[in-house]
Design a protein around this motif. Structure first.
Motif, PDB file in Angstrom:
ATOM      1  N   ARG A 211       2.688  18.443  -1.803  1.00 42.15           N
ATOM      2  CA  ARG A 211       3.783  19.279  -1.325  1.00 42.15           C
ATOM      3  C   ARG A 211       3.299  19.996  -0.066  1.00 42.15           C
ATOM      4  NH1 ARG A 211       5.160  20.633  -6.239  1.00 42.15           N
ATOM      5  NH2 ARG A 211       7.190  19.775  -6.655  1.00 42.15           N
ATOM      6  N   TYR A 212       4.137  20.006   0.949  1.00 38.80           N
ATOM      7  CA  TYR A 212       3.805  20.698   2.198  1.00 38.80           C
ATOM      8  C   TYR A 212       3.571  22.180   1.908  1.00 38.80           C
ATOM      9  CZ  TYR A 212       4.539  22.904   6.727  1.00 38.80           C
ATOM     10  OH  TYR A 212       4.409  23.671   7.844  1.00 38.80           O
ATOM     11  N   ALA A 213       2.525  22.747   2.489  1.00 43.45           N
ATOM     12  CA  ALA A 213       2.242  24.170   2.328  1.00 43.45           C
ATOM     13  C   ALA A 213       2.424  24.919   3.650  1.00 43.45           C
ATOM     14  CB  ALA A 213       0.829  24.381   1.787  1.00 43.45           C
ATOM     15  N   GLU A 214       1.746  24.452   4.701  1.00 47.34           N
ATOM     16  CA  GLU A 214       1.801  25.148   5.985  1.00 47.34           C
ATOM     17  C   GLU A 214       1.119  24.315   7.056  1.00 47.34           C
ATOM     18  OE1 GLU A 214      -0.414  28.708   5.222  1.00 47.34           O
ATOM     19  OE2 GLU A 214      -2.254  27.604   4.833  1.00 47.34           O
ATOM     20  N   PRO A 215       1.397  24.624   8.327  1.00 48.94           N
ATOM     21  CA  PRO A 215       0.654  23.946   9.385  1.00 48.94           C
ATOM     22  C   PRO A 215      -0.796  24.419   9.360  1.00 48.94           C
ATOM     23  CG  PRO A 215       2.193  25.540  10.328  1.00 48.94           C
ATOM     24  CD  PRO A 215       2.411  25.533   8.843  1.00 48.94           C
ATOM     25  N   ALA A 216      -1.689  23.542   9.755  1.00 54.67           N
ATOM     26  CA  ALA A 216      -3.106  23.900   9.761  1.00 54.67           C
ATOM     27  C   ALA A 216      -3.669  23.910  11.175  1.00 54.67           C
ATOM     28  CB  ALA A 216      -3.892  22.932   8.883  1.00 54.67           C
ATOM     29  N   GLY A 217      -2.818  23.833  12.161  1.00 53.13           N
ATOM     30  CA  GLY A 217      -3.260  23.835  13.550  1.00 53.13           C
ATOM     31  C   GLY A 217      -3.714  22.463  13.996  1.00 53.13           C
ATOM     32  N   ALA A 218      -3.696  22.244  15.294  1.00 47.14           N
ATOM     33  CA  ALA A 218      -4.151  20.990  15.917  1.00 47.14           C
ATOM     34  C   ALA A 218      -3.537  19.768  15.245  1.00 47.14           C
ATOM     35  CB  ALA A 218      -5.668  20.914  15.921  1.00 47.14           C
ATOM     36  N   ALA A 219      -2.219  19.797  15.036  1.00 46.72           N
ATOM     37  CA  ALA A 219      -1.450  18.670  14.484  1.00 46.72           C
ATOM     38  C   ALA A 219      -1.844  18.312  13.055  1.00 46.72           C
ATOM     39  CB  ALA A 219      -1.551  17.441  15.392  1.00 46.72           C
ATOM     40  N   GLU A 220      -2.397  19.258  12.335  1.00 41.96           N
ATOM     41  CA  GLU A 220      -2.773  19.012  10.947  1.00 41.96           C
ATOM     42  C   GLU A 220      -1.934  19.882  10.016  1.00 41.96           C
ATOM     43  OE1 GLU A 220      -6.996  19.419  10.402  1.00 41.96           O
ATOM     44  OE2 GLU A 220      -7.373  17.477  11.328  1.00 41.96           O
ATOM     45  N   LEU A 221      -1.890  19.465   8.748  1.00 40.25           N
ATOM     46  CA  LEU A 221      -1.126  20.175   7.730  1.00 40.25           C
ATOM     47  C   LEU A 221      -2.012  20.556   6.561  1.00 40.25           C
ATOM     48  CD1 LEU A 221       1.937  17.751   7.405  1.00 40.25           C
ATOM     49  CD2 LEU A 221       1.777  19.805   8.812  1.00 40.25           C
ATOM     50  N   ASN A 222      -1.665  21.649   5.917  1.00 38.30           N
ATOM     51  CA  ASN A 222      -2.219  21.968   4.601  1.00 38.30           C
ATOM     52  C   ASN A 222      -1.160  21.577   3.585  1.00 38.30           C
ATOM     53  OD1 ASN A 222      -4.712  23.031   5.372  1.00 38.30           O
ATOM     54  ND2 ASN A 222      -3.835  25.039   5.758  1.00 38.30           N
ATOM     55  N   GLU A 223      -1.580  20.882   2.567  1.00 42.79           N
ATOM     56  CA  GLU A 223      -0.683  20.456   1.504  1.00 42.79           C
ATOM     57  C   GLU A 223      -1.302  20.797   0.160  1.00 42.79           C
ATOM     58  OE1 GLU A 223       1.362  16.591   3.607  1.00 42.79           O
ATOM     59  OE2 GLU A 223      -0.681  16.408   2.877  1.00 42.79           O
ATOM     60  N   GLU A 224      -0.433  20.978  -0.827  1.00 40.63           N
ATOM     61  CA  GLU A 224      -0.880  21.246  -2.190  1.00 40.63           C
ATOM     62  C   GLU A 224      -0.645  20.001  -3.020  1.00 40.63           C
ATOM     63  OE1 GLU A 224       1.499  24.575  -3.322  1.00 40.63           O
ATOM     64  OE2 GLU A 224       0.461  25.931  -1.933  1.00 40.63           O
ATOM     65  N   VAL A 225      -1.584  19.724  -3.889  1.00 38.43           N
ATOM     66  CA  VAL A 225      -1.455  18.586  -4.790  1.00 38.43           C
ATOM     67  C   VAL A 225      -0.393  18.916  -5.828  1.00 38.43           C
ATOM     68  CG1 VAL A 225      -2.670  17.147  -6.466  1.00 38.43           C
ATOM     69  CG2 VAL A 225      -3.842  17.917  -4.398  1.00 38.43           C
ATOM     70  N   ARG A 226       0.487  17.963  -6.102  1.00 39.50           N
ATOM     71  CA  ARG A 226       1.534  18.169  -7.107  1.00 39.50           C
ATOM     72  C   ARG A 226       0.900  18.261  -8.495  1.00 39.50           C
ATOM     73  NH1 ARG A 226       6.961  16.546  -5.477  1.00 39.50           N
ATOM     74  NH2 ARG A 226       6.859  15.866  -3.320  1.00 39.50           N
ATOM     75  N   ASP A 227       1.307  19.268  -9.251  1.00 38.00           N
ATOM     76  CA  ASP A 227       0.785  19.431 -10.610  1.00 38.00           C
ATOM     77  C   ASP A 227       1.619  18.683 -11.634  1.00 38.00           C
ATOM     78  OD1 ASP A 227      -1.484  20.915 -10.114  1.00 38.00           O
ATOM     79  OD2 ASP A 227      -0.409  22.819 -10.141  1.00 38.00           O
ATOM     80  N   GLU A 228       2.906  18.489 -11.328  1.00 36.32           N
ATOM     81  CA  GLU A 228       3.760  17.795 -12.293  1.00 36.32           C
ATOM     82  C   GLU A 228       3.448  16.294 -12.256  1.00 36.32           C
ATOM     83  OE1 GLU A 228       5.959  17.294  -8.472  1.00 36.32           O
ATOM     84  OE2 GLU A 228       5.058  19.048  -9.373  1.00 36.32           O
ATOM     85  N   GLY A 229       3.783  15.632 -13.310  1.00 31.50           N
ATOM     86  CA  GLY A 229       3.534  14.191 -13.361  1.00 31.50           C
ATOM     87  C   GLY A 229       2.200  13.887 -14.009  1.00 31.50           C
ATOM     88  N   SER A 230       1.710  12.721 -13.725  1.00 34.08           N
ATOM     89  CA  SER A 230       0.514  12.234 -14.404  1.00 34.08           C
ATOM     90  C   SER A 230      -0.767  12.751 -13.766  1.00 34.08           C
ATOM     91  CB  SER A 230       0.511  10.702 -14.366  1.00 34.08           C
ATOM     92  OG  SER A 230       0.242  10.249 -13.050  1.00 34.08           O
ATOM     93  N   SER A 231      -1.832  12.665 -14.526  1.00 38.40           N
ATOM     94  CA  SER A 231      -3.134  13.052 -13.989  1.00 38.40           C
ATOM     95  C   SER A 231      -3.592  12.036 -12.949  1.00 38.40           C
ATOM     96  CB  SER A 231      -4.166  13.197 -15.107  1.00 38.40           C
ATOM     97  OG  SER A 231      -4.415  11.960 -15.719  1.00 38.40           O
ATOM     98  N   VAL A 232      -3.084  10.804 -13.024  1.00 34.50           N
ATOM     99  CA  VAL A 232      -3.412   9.802 -12.011  1.00 34.50           C
ATOM    100  C   VAL A 232      -2.807  10.231 -10.671  1.00 34.50           C
ATOM    101  CG1 VAL A 232      -3.092   7.396 -11.293  1.00 34.50           C
ATOM    102  CG2 VAL A 232      -3.661   7.921 -13.677  1.00 34.50           C
ATOM    103  N   ARG A 233      -1.544  10.647 -10.690  1.00 35.94           N
ATOM    104  CA  ARG A 233      -0.897  11.129  -9.462  1.00 35.94           C
ATOM    105  C   ARG A 233      -1.661  12.332  -8.903  1.00 35.94           C
ATOM    106  NH1 ARG A 233       5.398  12.365  -8.960  1.00 35.94           N
ATOM    107  NH2 ARG A 233       5.384  10.149  -8.564  1.00 35.94           N
ATOM    108  N   HIS A 234      -2.054  13.229  -9.788  1.00 29.93           N
ATOM    109  CA  HIS A 234      -2.802  14.420  -9.352  1.00 29.93           C
ATOM    110  C   HIS A 234      -4.142  14.015  -8.736  1.00 29.93           C
ATOM    111  CE1 HIS A 234      -3.701  18.798  -9.631  1.00 29.93           C
ATOM    112  NE2 HIS A 234      -4.928  18.328  -9.572  1.00 29.93           N
ATOM    113  N   GLY A 235      -4.849  13.106  -9.386  1.00 24.04           N
ATOM    114  CA  GLY A 235      -6.141  12.652  -8.874  1.00 24.04           C
ATOM    115  C   GLY A 235      -6.016  11.978  -7.518  1.00 24.04           C
ATOM    116  N   ILE A 236      -4.979  11.164  -7.357  1.00 22.02           N
ATOM    117  CA  ILE A 236      -4.745  10.517  -6.065  1.00 22.02           C
ATOM    118  C   ILE A 236      -4.418  11.578  -5.019  1.00 22.02           C
ATOM    119  CG2 ILE A 236      -3.193   8.973  -4.789  1.00 22.02           C
ATOM    120  CD1 ILE A 236      -2.987   7.315  -7.408  1.00 22.02           C
TER     121      ILE A 236
END
Length: 169
Positions: A82-107
């Motif tokens: 999930r998008y969290a915020e811009p991280a500067g220099a064309a980069e993003l900070n994102e949060e890993v989704r907690d819902e769903g499977s542990s495989v999705r979380h691990g990926i």
């Protein structure tokens, strides 16, 4: 595995199933590269040239950051993050989704971490150096040039800001 994960980290969600899948996929990728190298009959260098090590090191840095942090590659990460915020220099900070499977979380954890991705990228580029050295060196050269350009852009920006500050004083 969920029971083991709960005993392993009772106060925090740790996607051990996802990590096992990632390790299995990495092992499979490595096995496929090794089998392809064997079947191709291409010689595996006893020691890679230092120029190749330097080229692949910088290319690995750039490709890992490109996949893990670049805004343009966010559609690849979106199913896992999930998008969290811009991280500067064309980069993003994102949060890993907690819902769903542990495989999705691990990926999600894997593809948002340039340090974690670097092992995968370096393995792929090293395999490419054996299987298709000219194409791999060409792609690595483009990635390396982009990484060097990034550092030059940042150095220019810092120098410009410093010069503007000095001019205002």
């Amino acid at each position: 595995m969920t029971r083991i994960a709960r005993r392993y980290a009772p106060h925090e969600h740790r996607p051990l199933d996802g990590y096992l899948v990632a390790m299995g996929a990495f092992g499979a990728m490595t096995g496929v590269l090794a089998a392809a190298a064997k079947l191709s009959g291409r010689p595996i260098p006893e020691r890679p040239a230092m120029s190749d090590v330097a080229l692949l090191s910088i290319a690995t840095h750039k490709l890992s950051r490109l996949v893990a942090k670049d805004a343009v590659t966010s559609p690849l990460r979106a199913p896992f993050t999930r998008y969290a915020e811009p991280a500067g220099a064309a980069e993003l900070n994102e949060e890993v989704r907690d819902e769903g499977s542990s495989v999705r979380h691990g990926i999600g954890e894997l593809i948002t971490c340039p340090f974690c991705l670097a092992v995968w990228v370096a393995t792929g580029l090293t395999g490419g150096l054996v299987l298709s050295p000219r194409l791999t060196r060409l792609a690595a050269t483009a990635l390396t040039a982009t990484a060097v350009s990034d550092f030059l852009q940042m150095a220019y920006s810092i120098a410009k800001e410093k010069a503007e500050r000095i001019g205002r004083e």
